[in-house]
Motif scaffolding. Structure first.
Motif, mmCIF file in Angstrom:
data_model
loop_
_atom_site.group_PDB
_atom_site.id
_atom_site.type_symbol
_atom_site.label_atom_id
_atom_site.label_comp_id
_atom_site.label_asym_id
_atom_site.label_seq_id
_atom_site.Cartn_x
_atom_site.Cartn_y
_atom_site.Cartn_z
ATOM 1 N N GLY A 1 4.239 -19.072 5.522
ATOM 2 C CA GLY A 1 4.287 -17.630 5.800
ATOM 3 C C GLY A 1 4.213 -16.750 4.565
ATOM 4 N N ARG A 2 4.126 -17.347 3.370
ATOM 5 C CA ARG A 2 4.018 -16.540 2.142
ATOM 6 C C ARG A 2 2.798 -16.983 1.342
ATOM 7 N N LEU A 3 1.906 -16.054 1.088
ATOM 8 C CA LEU A 3 0.650 -16.376 0.414
ATOM 9 C C LEU A 3 0.464 -15.454 -0.778
ATOM 10 N N ARG A 4 -0.580 -15.722 -1.534
ATOM 11 C CA ARG A 4 -0.879 -14.845 -2.674
ATOM 12 C C ARG A 4 -1.857 -13.750 -2.279
ATOM 13 N N GLY B 1 14.174 -5.664 0.128
ATOM 14 C CA GLY B 1 14.012 -5.996 -1.279
ATOM 15 C C GLY B 1 13.439 -4.869 -2.114
ATOM 16 N N LEU B 2 12.691 -3.954 -1.495
ATOM 17 C CA LEU B 2 12.037 -2.897 -2.282
ATOM 18 C C LEU B 2 13.035 -1.802 -2.640
ATOM 19 N N ALA B 3 12.832 -1.220 -3.827
ATOM 20 C CA ALA B 3 13.851 -0.306 -4.360
ATOM 21 C C ALA B 3 13.803 1.098 -3.766
ATOM 22 N N GLY C 1 8.343 4.143 7.409
ATOM 23 C CA GLY C 1 7.276 3.272 7.915
ATOM 24 C C GLY C 1 7.595 1.811 7.686
ATOM 25 N N PHE C 2 6.639 0.950 8.063
ATOM 26 C CA PHE C 2 6.857 -0.490 7.874
ATOM 27 C C PHE C 2 5.546 -1.197 7.562
ATOM 28 N N GLY C 3 5.673 -2.438 7.113
ATOM 29 C CA GLY C 3 4.520 -3.310 6.911
ATOM 30 C C GLY C 3 4.742 -4.606 7.686
ATOM 31 N N MET C 4 3.677 -5.087 8.372
ATOM 32 C CA MET C 4 3.760 -6.354 9.124
ATOM 33 C C MET C 4 2.658 -7.278 8.602
ATOM 34 N N GLY C 5 3.060 -8.448 8.097
ATOM 35 C CA GLY C 5 2.071 -9.358 7.521
ATOM 36 C C GLY C 5 1.409 -10.236 8.572
ATOM 37 N N ILE D 1 0.822 -1.217 0.000
ATOM 38 C CA ILE D 1 0.000 0.000 0.000
ATOM 39 C C ILE D 1 0.854 1.265 0.000
ATOM 40 N N THR D 2 2.188 1.123 0.121
ATOM 41 C CA THR D 2 3.040 2.323 0.209
ATOM 42 C C THR D 2 2.915 3.234 -1.023
ATOM 43 N N PRO D 3 2.918 2.698 -2.264
ATOM 44 C CA PRO D 3 2.739 3.587 -3.414
ATOM 45 C C PRO D 3 1.367 4.288 -3.405
ATOM 46 N N PHE E 1 -2.037 -8.553 -2.546
ATOM 47 C CA PHE E 1 -1.953 -9.692 -3.467
ATOM 48 C C PHE E 1 -0.571 -9.752 -4.105
ATOM 49 N N ARG E 2 0.081 -10.893 -3.983
ATOM 50 C CA ARG E 2 1.369 -11.078 -4.669
ATOM 51 C C ARG E 2 1.380 -12.483 -5.256
ATOM 52 N N ALA E 3 1.743 -12.573 -6.521
ATOM 53 C CA ALA E 3 1.759 -13.888 -7.186
ATOM 54 C C ALA E 3 3.048 -14.627 -6.848
ATOM 55 N N GLU E 4 3.262 -14.835 -5.518
ATOM 56 C CA GLU E 4 4.453 -15.565 -5.058
ATOM 57 C C GLU E 4 4.169 -17.044 -5.102
ATOM 58 N N ASN E 5 5.233 -17.826 -5.001
ATOM 59 C CA ASN E 5 5.049 -19.255 -4.835
ATOM 60 C C ASN E 5 4.595 -19.481 -3.399
ATOM 61 N N PHE F 1 -2.992 -10.084 4.625
ATOM 62 C CA PHE F 1 -3.244 -8.773 5.232
ATOM 63 C C PHE F 1 -1.932 -8.250 5.792
ATOM 64 N N GLN F 2 -1.800 -6.935 5.769
ATOM 65 C CA GLN F 2 -0.535 -6.348 6.216
ATOM 66 C C GLN F 2 -0.820 -5.042 6.960
ATOM 67 N N TRP F 3 -0.345 -4.968 8.188
ATOM 68 C CA TRP F 3 -0.477 -3.723 8.968
ATOM 69 C C TRP F 3 0.600 -2.756 8.494
HETATM 70 P P1 HAM Z 1 7.580 -6.051 2.454
HETATM 71 O O1 HAM Z 1 8.894 -6.393 3.083
HETATM 72 O O2 HAM Z 1 7.380 -6.400 1.045
HETATM 73 O O3 HAM Z 1 7.381 -4.487 2.679
HETATM 74 O O4 HAM Z 1 6.430 -6.709 3.312
HETATM 75 C C1 HAM Z 1 6.347 -6.494 4.706
HETATM 76 C C2 HAM Z 1 5.841 -7.747 5.403
HETATM 77 O O5 HAM Z 1 4.634 -8.184 4.779
HETATM 78 C C3 HAM Z 1 6.768 -8.946 5.297
HETATM 79 O O6 HAM Z 1 7.773 -8.893 6.279
HETATM 80 C C4 HAM Z 1 5.798 -10.091 5.501
HETATM 81 O O7 HAM Z 1 5.491 -10.255 6.898
HETATM 82 C C5 HAM Z 1 4.550 -9.589 4.831
HETATM 83 N N1 HAM Z 1 4.465 -10.183 3.471
HETATM 84 C C6 HAM Z 1 5.072 -9.769 2.351
HETATM 85 N N2 HAM Z 1 4.776 -10.578 1.314
HETATM 86 C C7 HAM Z 1 3.946 -11.528 1.813
HETATM 87 C C8 HAM Z 1 3.268 -12.661 1.254
HETATM 88 N N3 HAM Z 1 3.365 -12.975 -0.035
HETATM 89 N N4 HAM Z 1 2.503 -13.417 2.082
HETATM 90 C C9 HAM Z 1 2.372 -13.107 3.389
HETATM 91 N N5 HAM Z 1 2.972 -12.060 3.964
HETATM 92 C C10 HAM Z 1 3.753 -11.275 3.197
HETATM 93 C C11 HAM Z 1 6.343 -3.770 2.168
HETATM 94 O O8 HAM Z 1 5.341 -4.246 1.692
HETATM 95 C C12 HAM Z 1 6.496 -2.258 2.370
HETATM 96 N N6 HAM Z 1 5.477 -1.588 1.552
HETATM 97 C C13 HAM Z 1 6.367 -1.930 3.835
HETATM 98 C C14 HAM Z 1 6.492 -0.472 4.137
HETATM 99 C C15 HAM Z 1 5.520 0.347 4.576
HETATM 100 N N7 HAM Z 1 7.613 0.234 4.001
HETATM 101 C C16 HAM Z 1 7.368 1.495 4.351
HETATM 102 N N8 HAM Z 1 6.090 1.576 4.707
#
Ligand code: HAM
Length: 429
Positions: A115-118, A273-275, A316-320, A79-81, A107-111, A121-123
């Motif tokens: 702990g990794r889904l397609r 990993g993000l640029a 900021g950060f994201g927590m899945g 949601i950052t963008p 939504f991410r088309a990951e394998n 939810f992410q705080w």
């Molecule tokens: P990210 O590292 O891509 O950062 O994702 C943050 C967290 O979201 C990961 O540590 C993980 O817990 C969860 N997550 C990511 N991908 C998946 C997946 N496929 N399935 C389940 N959980 C997943 C971001 O998304 C940045 N936008 C965070 C951010 C906010 N940076 C600054 N503000």
């Protein structure tokens, strides 16, 4: 024909839904008490929003499609963008610093794997409009505040903190130029996740000179500022690098003063990993390091400008939810979420259905969670149903009164029906 849920998605049956709500409710409560207000955006965005600056990895994982009007769209992978787009649109009217949180479905088309889904939810916690390290400290504090509230201690989780500018400087010194920097950073980010040989291959393919790998690894392996200084005092004494080090030591000091220093440690192998990151970066891991990251974030001072806005500091950060759930389960910290009714109303004699309905109606309107059996059957069977539904009390109606039974203790109080309906809260405590 039988259908299955789409690969990498989850069906939220009531017990799973209760858990999802527990995580989201805790995230919301912790956000609000740390001074953040909630926002959300659309699930669909223009594809370009994510291809511009999220980086190769996310771009390759997009669920994207062309709509009937020929527009290239994507389901949001983060949601950052969107946050940057929304803030830019109202940048002149929003009082700064902006402290916003969100709990988006992503939504991410990951394998799919542990702990990794397609779909997940992410705080998200973000502060926009502050260049101060205090803002980074506040975001990290908020993450820890939540983890601590959920029962996780420093022996369970650790926030590993690194520095994008120092990593970029180390890569530049190794001979990486601006045009291959993004790929080189992505390669370094992979190092903790793959074997040394595989890393060397990835790194060289990304343009990092093979003969600089040992030096880069030695930099990444420093666990303290002193260790970095001992390793390479010339590198550290460069101006930009000194600034980055000062930010890191201020951050660690603030976190100590706020009482969460025990959860935090320096770790120059954290790249992200993000640029779009430009400053302090961090990831939260289980202390044993056996799971993927629970959360990740950092400073991204250029993103709003890249999207046509002003130059404004952001962090900021994201927590899945997925890894967090696994970690809480492993540590025995998932709360009992059985839930249930306050009162199950039973007809103790034939011909009392109207009274049952009247009682249920009155109880519900009085804010008491009440239900009754769909079938007219023996009291014993209805009591069984009351227990199965996790009711705290049963109200057994008879022509001459109500027996209000505490289902945990078995104690029963007998009262006239009128009195029970007048003041049910005197009996359903
Ligand atoms: P990210 O590292 O891509 O950062 O994702 C943050 C967290 O979201 C990961 O540590 C993980 O817990 C969860 N997550 C990511 N991908 C998946 C997946 N496929 N399935 C389940 N959980 C997943 C971001 O998304 C940045 N936008 C965070 C951010 C906010 N940076 C600054 N503000």
């Amino acid at each position: 024909m039988r259908f299955k849920a789409v690969k990498g998605t989850r069906d939220f049956y009531p017990d799973r839904m209760a858990l999802r709500n527990y995580l989201a409710d805790t995230w919301r409560r912790v956000s609000l008490r740390n001074g953040f207000v909630e926002f959300d955006g659309p699930v669909l965005e223009y594809l370009d929003l994510f291809s511009v600056k999220s980086g190769q990895e996310i771009a390759s994982q997009l669920f994207s499609f062309t709509d009937r009007g020929g527009r290239a769209l994507a389901m949001r992978p983060e949601i950052t963008p969107t946050l940057a787009r929304m803030v830019n649109a109202q940048i002149n009217s929003l009082p700064r610093p902006i402290k916003w949180f969100s709990v988006p479905r992503l939504f991410r088309a990951e394998n799919p794997q542990k702990g990794r889904l397609r779909e997940f939810f992410q705080w998200n916690i973000d502060i926009i409009g502050s260049d101060s390290v205090l803002a980074d400290a506040e975001c990290i504090f908020t993450a820890i505040d939540c983890l601590r509230e959920m029962g996780l201690k420093p022996e369970d989780v650790v926030v590993r903190i690194g520095s994008r500018p120092l990593t970029v400087a180390a890569l530049k010194r190794a001979g990486v130029n601006d045009s291959t920097m993004e790929a080189a950073l992505a390669a370094l980010d992979k190092r903790p996740k793959v074997a040394p040989d595989a890393f060397a291959e990835i790194a060289v393919a990304a343009g990092i000179p093979a003969d600089s790998l040992d030096e880069l690894c030695a930099f990444q392996d420093c666990k303290t500022i002193d260790a970095l200084n001992n390793l390479d005092s010339v590198f550290l004494s460069k101006e930009g690098n000194l600034n980055a080090i000062a930010h890191l030591s201020d951050l660690l000091q603030y976190l100590d003063v706020m009482g969460v220093g025990d959860y935090c440690r320096l770790d120059f192998s954290i790249v992200r990993g993000l640029a779009y990151y430009t400053g302090i970066v961090y990831e939260v891991f289980d202390a044993a390091g056996s799971l993927r990251a629970v959360a990740g974030g950092g400073r991204y001072d250029n993103l709003l400008k890249l999207f046509g806005g002003p130059e404004v500091g952001a962090t900021g950060f994201g927590m899945g939810d997925a890894v967090l759930e696994i970690l809480l389960a492993e540590k025995g910290k998932l709360p009992d979420l059985a839930g249930g009714l306050d009162c199950f109303v039973i007809d103790g004699e034939a011909g009392l259905l109207d009274k049952v309905l009247e009682a249920v109606g009155r109880l519900r309107q009085g804010g008491i969670a009440a239900d009754f059996s769909a079938k007219r059957q023996a009291v014993g069977k209805q009591l069984k149903e009351a227990n199965r539904r996790n009711a705290r009390y049963a109200a057994i109606l008879r022509a001459d009164g109500v027996g209000v039974k505490n289902l945990a203790t078995g104690e029963q109080t007998n009262v006239p029906i009128g009195e029970f309906l007048e003041k049910p809260k005197a009996y359903i405590i």
